[in-house]
Design an enzyme around this catalytic site. Structure first.
Site, short mmCIF file in Angstrom:
data_model
loop_
_atom_site.label_atom_id
_atom_site.label_comp_id
_atom_site.label_asym_id
_atom_site.label_seq_id
_atom_site.Cartn_x
_atom_site.Cartn_y
_atom_site.Cartn_z
N ASP A 51 0.70 -1.23 0.18
CA ASP A 51 0.24 -0.01 -0.12
C ASP A 51 0.94 1.47 -0.15
O ASP A 51 0.27 2.52 0.32
CB ASP A 51 -0.82 -0.02 1.12
CG ASP A 51 -0.14 -0.10 2.54
OD1 ASP A 51 1.21 -0.54 2.41
OD2 ASP A 51 -0.63 -0.17 3.48
N HIS A 256 24.29 3.57 -18.08
CA HIS A 256 22.99 3.87 -17.07
C HIS A 256 23.32 2.85 -16.00
O HIS A 256 22.25 2.32 -15.46
CB HIS A 256 21.75 3.69 -17.71
CG HIS A 256 21.53 4.99 -18.66
ND1 HIS A 256 20.37 5.10 -19.64
CD2 HIS A 256 22.22 5.99 -18.76
CE1 HIS A 256 20.16 6.24 -20.05
NE2 HIS A 256 21.30 6.97 -19.61
N ASP A 273 26.66 10.98 -12.68
CA ASP A 273 25.58 11.62 -13.61
C ASP A 273 24.21 11.71 -12.71
O ASP A 273 23.64 10.89 -12.40
CB ASP A 273 25.21 10.73 -14.87
CG ASP A 273 24.73 11.06 -15.79
OD1 ASP A 273 23.85 12.41 -15.63
OD2 ASP A 273 24.44 10.64 -17.16
N ASP A 284 20.80 18.08 -15.60
CA ASP A 284 21.41 16.95 -15.96
C ASP A 284 22.99 17.14 -16.16
O ASP A 284 23.47 17.66 -17.03
CB ASP A 284 20.87 16.47 -17.32
CG ASP A 284 21.22 15.04 -17.52
OD1 ASP A 284 22.10 14.34 -16.91
OD2 ASP A 284 20.83 14.52 -18.77
N HIS A 365 26.85 6.51 -27.39
CA HIS A 365 25.44 7.35 -27.39
C HIS A 365 25.50 8.70 -28.13
O HIS A 365 26.72 9.25 -28.68
CB HIS A 365 25.02 7.46 -25.83
CG HIS A 365 26.28 8.07 -24.96
ND1 HIS A 365 26.34 9.38 -25.34
CD2 HIS A 365 27.26 7.79 -24.32
CE1 HIS A 365 27.17 9.84 -24.30
NE2 HIS A 365 27.93 8.82 -24.01
N HIS A 369 20.42 15.97 -25.92
CA HIS A 369 19.13 15.68 -25.89
C HIS A 369 18.47 17.02 -25.44
O HIS A 369 19.14 17.61 -24.76
CB HIS A 369 18.54 14.38 -25.07
CG HIS A 369 19.18 14.20 -23.66
ND1 HIS A 369 18.48 15.25 -22.40
CD2 HIS A 369 20.11 13.59 -23.20
CE1 HIS A 369 19.38 15.05 -21.49
NE2 HIS A 369 20.08 14.08 -21.66
N HIS A 376 14.69 14.06 -20.49
CA HIS A 376 14.90 13.74 -22.06
C HIS A 376 13.74 14.55 -22.37
O HIS A 376 12.68 13.94 -22.67
CB HIS A 376 15.08 12.34 -22.30
CG HIS A 376 16.13 11.68 -21.84
ND1 HIS A 376 16.26 10.58 -21.59
CD2 HIS A 376 17.42 12.34 -21.41
CE1 HIS A 376 17.54 10.17 -21.07
NE2 HIS A 376 18.12 11.17 -21.13
N GLU A 399 26.89 16.11 -23.77
CA GLU A 399 27.52 14.99 -23.04
C GLU A 399 28.27 14.11 -23.92
O GLU A 399 27.99 12.75 -23.69
CB GLU A 399 26.45 14.49 -22.11
CG GLU A 399 25.27 13.99 -23.25
CD GLU A 399 24.06 13.20 -22.22
OE1 GLU A 399 24.70 12.38 -21.56
OE2 GLU A 399 22.94 13.79 -22.46
N TYR A 403 34.26 5.42 -23.37
CA TYR A 403 34.00 4.17 -22.19
C TYR A 403 34.97 2.91 -22.59
O TYR A 403 34.79 2.35 -23.54
CB TYR A 403 32.56 3.67 -22.11
CG TYR A 403 31.80 5.20 -22.14
CD1 TYR A 403 31.42 5.63 -20.91
CD2 TYR A 403 31.16 5.77 -23.27
CE1 TYR A 403 30.79 6.74 -20.65
CE2 TYR A 403 30.43 6.86 -23.12
CZ TYR A 403 30.24 7.45 -21.87
OH TYR A 403 29.41 8.36 -21.54
N ARG A 423 32.66 10.68 -18.79
CA ARG A 423 31.72 11.61 -19.73
C ARG A 423 31.54 13.01 -18.92
O ARG A 423 31.92 13.03 -17.81
CB ARG A 423 30.20 10.74 -19.55
CG ARG A 423 29.05 11.76 -19.95
CD ARG A 423 27.91 10.88 -20.33
NE ARG A 423 27.11 10.32 -19.06
CZ ARG A 423 27.24 8.98 -18.86
NH1 ARG A 423 27.70 8.24 -19.37
NH2 ARG A 423 26.50 8.68 -17.57
N GLU A 425 29.30 16.45 -19.04
CA GLU A 425 27.66 16.74 -19.45
C GLU A 425 27.48 18.10 -18.73
O GLU A 425 27.65 18.26 -17.47
CB GLU A 425 26.79 15.56 -19.12
CG GLU A 425 25.56 16.08 -19.39
CD GLU A 425 24.30 15.07 -19.15
OE1 GLU A 425 24.61 13.98 -18.48
OE2 GLU A 425 23.29 15.01 -19.94
N1 GLY Z 1 21.15 11.13 -17.31
C1 GLY Z 1 20.59 10.38 -18.45
C2 GLY Z 1 21.33 11.40 -19.52
O1 GLY Z 1 22.42 11.75 -19.31
O2 GLY Z 1 20.75 11.38 -20.60
MN MN Z 2 21.93 13.76 -20.48
MN MN Z 3 22.98 12.67 -17.53
#
Ligand code: GLY
Ligand code: MN
Ligand code: MN
Length: 457
Positions: A51, A256, A273, A284, A365, A369, A376, A399, A403, A423, A425
């Protein structure tokens, strides 16, 4: 510690005003026909276990047009004699429920304090929304968010279909309004940018706190996560805008990664991140830093390539450039850097080839975005099949990363760079004065990072 960090934050911006919500509604109505009905639903609460519910986060389009954040709400708008009227269906006041679950603005509160013309109990939705559906020719409604409203629309259409033969009126189509609203959401107002700037400032300070906590014996990923997310709440944001990624060493090579439970070891790179959500607006940020405070030579080389790629990509966030330009710029710098290190043994053009190029082994990647109410964020990237051109007020992340997962069976990772995951970003506002880095308070040069990691003073 949090108190000192908090003191560095500027004043919290004013919330989005009711005038701005009304202006957004009006702007959307301009693209509608007088016999349309617009419906926006919040999603139902979801169960954590038994619940207990997950913390509630409303649907972003409803938030964008009304500011309403409570569960079980439906916003709609109809045109009466040439004037658009906004309605909201909300949970009514209920003392027993409020004793257990918390205060509700209720119908009276909605009318007094929210940018709507009429407010109703959600318990009356079948009758009241049903009547509005019956009186409209086209329903602008996204199916699949709230099944009770989906059913109501479908049943009303069936009923009207039968009646239409007699009356000659009734809903003949259902259209998802999401893309129309996405077009509006793509361009951020000054008030939205102020919310995003605050989310970015809080997130930047939280990353710095994690860097300071690193070094020495080494923290655990979960300890770094707790510092970051603890400060998100301390500073008055609602918390994370997406689950934080805190990965050290090999874990930094998983895009991720979400377990966040390992110890950060000497010699590893920590990749974090994490971004806060403030009044619905996301930040982000990713930073990658040496856990012991000093990059090794191979780590430094990879880091500098990623940073150069990021700066090249940010420089492309300019009015009139296609949204793909930052990605193309980043890829070129990354590929060139890896060729110079001998990690890629192809020409630059070969390395960038989407089928046989070696860059995608280490950079898999996209670079950007949109960011806003959703991390996103909404907005078609290829309207009419062509890359969208950047406009003033758009916000996007930059970003790039590299890797080198030594655990991967699909590639032969160069030993010297084994398990380096980097990374970097930031969140960028496209302005008529060039790119504005909303997350610029978060350090990222090698010198700055090395002076901060493990520095408790
Ligand atoms: N944190 C997810 C991305 O960087 O898009
Ligand atoms: Mn991002
Ligand atoms: Mn991110």
């Amino acid at each position: 510690m949090f108190a000192e960090m908090f003191a560095q934050l500027g004043k919290m911006p004013d919330p989005i005003s009711n005038e701005e919500y009304r202006a957004r509604q009006k702007s959307l109505y301009k693209s509608l026909n007088d016999d349309d009905l617009l419906i926006l639903c919040s999603a139902n609460e979801t169960i954590h276990s038994n619940d207990v519910h997950h913390p509630y986060r409303t649907q972003s389009n409803l938030l964008y047009l009304s500011g309403w954040t409570e569960p079980d709400a439906v916003f709609c708008a109809v045109n009466k004699n040439g004037d658009w009227q906004s309605h909201i269906f909300v949970q009514p006041k209920d003392t027993l429920k409020e004793i257990w679950e918390g205060r509700r603005p209720g119908i009276e509160g909605a009318l007094a304090d929210w940018p709507v013309d009429f407010a109703h109990s959600i318990d009356d939705i079948n009758e009241k929304l049903g009547n509005m559906v019956s009186g409209s020719s086209r329903i602008l409604h996204r199916m699949g968010v709230k099944s009770t409203v989906d059913n109501l629309v479908v049943e009303s259409i069936k009923r009207r279909d039968r009646a239409r033969q007699r009356l000659g009126t009734g809903p003949i189509s259902v259209e998802d309004p999401s893309n129309r609203i996405a077009e509006m959401r793509l361009i951020k107002s000054d008030a939205e940018i102020a919310q995003m700037q605050f989310a970015s400032d809080v997130s930047s300070l939280a990353h710095i706190a994690a860097m300071r906590h690193g070094g020495g014996e080494g923290a655990t990923e979960n300890q770094l996560q707790s510092l970051i997310e603890g400060f998100f709440r301390y500073a008055g944001t609602s918390g994370w805008s997406y689950p934080s990624i805190v990965g050290s060493g090999e874990n930094a090579t998983i895009l991720h990664y979400k377990e966040n439970e390992d110890k950060c070891l000497d010699g590893e790179v920590v990749l974090i991140d994490a971004g806060a959500e403030f009044r619905g607006y996301a930040a982000d940020i990713t930073r990658s830093w040496p856990n012991n405070g000093k990059f090794t030579e191979p780590q430094k080389a990879i880091y500098q390539i990623v940073l150069d790629a990021q700066n090249a990509a940010i420089a492309e966030c300019v009015v009139g450039r296609p949204y793909t330009a930052p990605h193309e710029a980043a890829k070129r710098v990354l590929a060139q850097g890896l060729i110079e290190l001998g990690i890629i043994n192809q020409t630059l053009e070969q390395a960038l080839d989407s089928e046989n190029g070696q860059l995608k082994d280490w950079y898999m990647h996209n670079t950007s975005h949109w960011i806003g109410l959703d991390v996103h964020d909404v907005g078609v990237y290829l309207p009419d099949g062509k890359p969208r051109l950047l406009e003033k007020g758009m916000c996007l992340t930059i970003e790039p990363g590299l890797y080198f997962g030594a655990w991967r069976p699909d590639v032969q990772c160069p030993e010297k760079y084994a398990n380096i995951g980097i990374r970097i970003e930031d969140d960028i506002l496209v302005s008529d004065k060039g790119p504005v880095v909303l997350t610029s308070k978060c350090p990222k040069t090698i010198t700055d990072i090395e002076s901060i990691v493990g520095n408790k003073s």
